[in-house]
Design an enzyme around this catalytic site. Structure first.
Site, mmCIF file in Angstrom:
data_model
loop_
_atom_site.group_PDB
_atom_site.id
_atom_site.type_symbol
_atom_site.label_atom_id
_atom_site.label_comp_id
_atom_site.label_asym_id
_atom_site.label_seq_id
_atom_site.Cartn_x
_atom_site.Cartn_y
_atom_site.Cartn_z
ATOM 1 N N GLY A 46 50.299 117.927 54.976
ATOM 2 C CA GLY A 46 51.325 116.951 55.347
ATOM 3 C C GLY A 46 52.700 117.334 54.847
ATOM 4 N N CYS A 47 52.756 117.826 53.632
ATOM 5 C CA CYS A 47 54.049 118.195 53.036
ATOM 6 C C CYS A 47 54.636 119.416 53.729
ATOM 7 C CB CYS A 47 53.885 118.442 51.542
ATOM 8 S SG CYS A 47 53.286 116.965 50.675
ATOM 9 N N THR A 48 53.785 120.334 54.142
ATOM 10 C CA THR A 48 54.249 121.512 54.869
ATOM 11 C C THR A 48 54.778 121.099 56.238
ATOM 12 O OG1 THR A 48 52.717 122.944 53.681
ATOM 13 C CG2 THR A 48 53.555 123.756 55.792
ATOM 14 N N SER A 51 58.200 119.288 55.701
ATOM 15 C CA SER A 51 59.265 120.206 55.286
ATOM 16 C C SER A 51 59.642 121.179 56.398
ATOM 17 C CB SER A 51 58.833 120.959 54.023
ATOM 18 O OG SER A 51 58.624 120.037 52.963
#
Length: 154
Positions: A46-48, A51
């Protein structure tokens, strides 16, 4: 823990190390809009997604700065930035002091297990240091969409 700042509130100040180990203050962005987004952990799915999708629109947002904040150490943030060529500031908040000021450090549940962590959220801060938009519990894919929409409205 503080409540998350709402539109019209002064954005809480911070002084954190970036992915290069340099200390950065929110006040150094005075006169520019800044998207400050909080994410749980670098290089996770999710963070990738969040970002990378923000990185993909960075040429479409004018002078607006993007700052990602997570509990990760600067070395991990640097690897994350280099691996995906993000090209914007990532800040390390290992003691979650800034996350608490923004009201995004809280209880989470994963497969029935309760723990404390970052509640993915984003804040658009105006040129004078006030929150113009607040998006608590935002999804990774919605972050760039909401930013573009907010900038188009301003």
């Amino acid at each position: 823990m503080a409540d998350a700042p709402a539109a019209g509130d002064r954005a809480p100040a911070f002084h954190l190390a970036d992915q290069n180990g340099d200390k950065l203050r929110l006040s150094s962005y005075k006169g520019r809009k800044v998207l400050v987004y909080f994410y749980p952990k670098a290089d996770t799915p999710g963070c990738t997604t969040q970002s990378c999708e923000l990185s993909a629109i960075k040429d479409d947002i004018g002078d607006t700065a993007i700052i990602g904040i997570s509990p990760d150490q600067p070395e991990k943030l640097k690897k994350f930035d280099e691996k995906y060529s993000l090209g914007f500031t990532l800040l390390s908040d290992p003691d979650h002091v800034t996350a608490e000021k923004y009201g995004v450090w809280g209880e989470k549940v994963n497969y029935g297990r309760k723990y404390m962590g970052i509640i993915r959220s984003a804040f658009l801060i105006d040129e004078k240091g006030k929150v113009s938009h607040a998006w608590p519990k935002i999804s990774p894919k919605d972050t760039p969409k909401k930013l573009l929409k907010a900038l188009a409205e301003d």
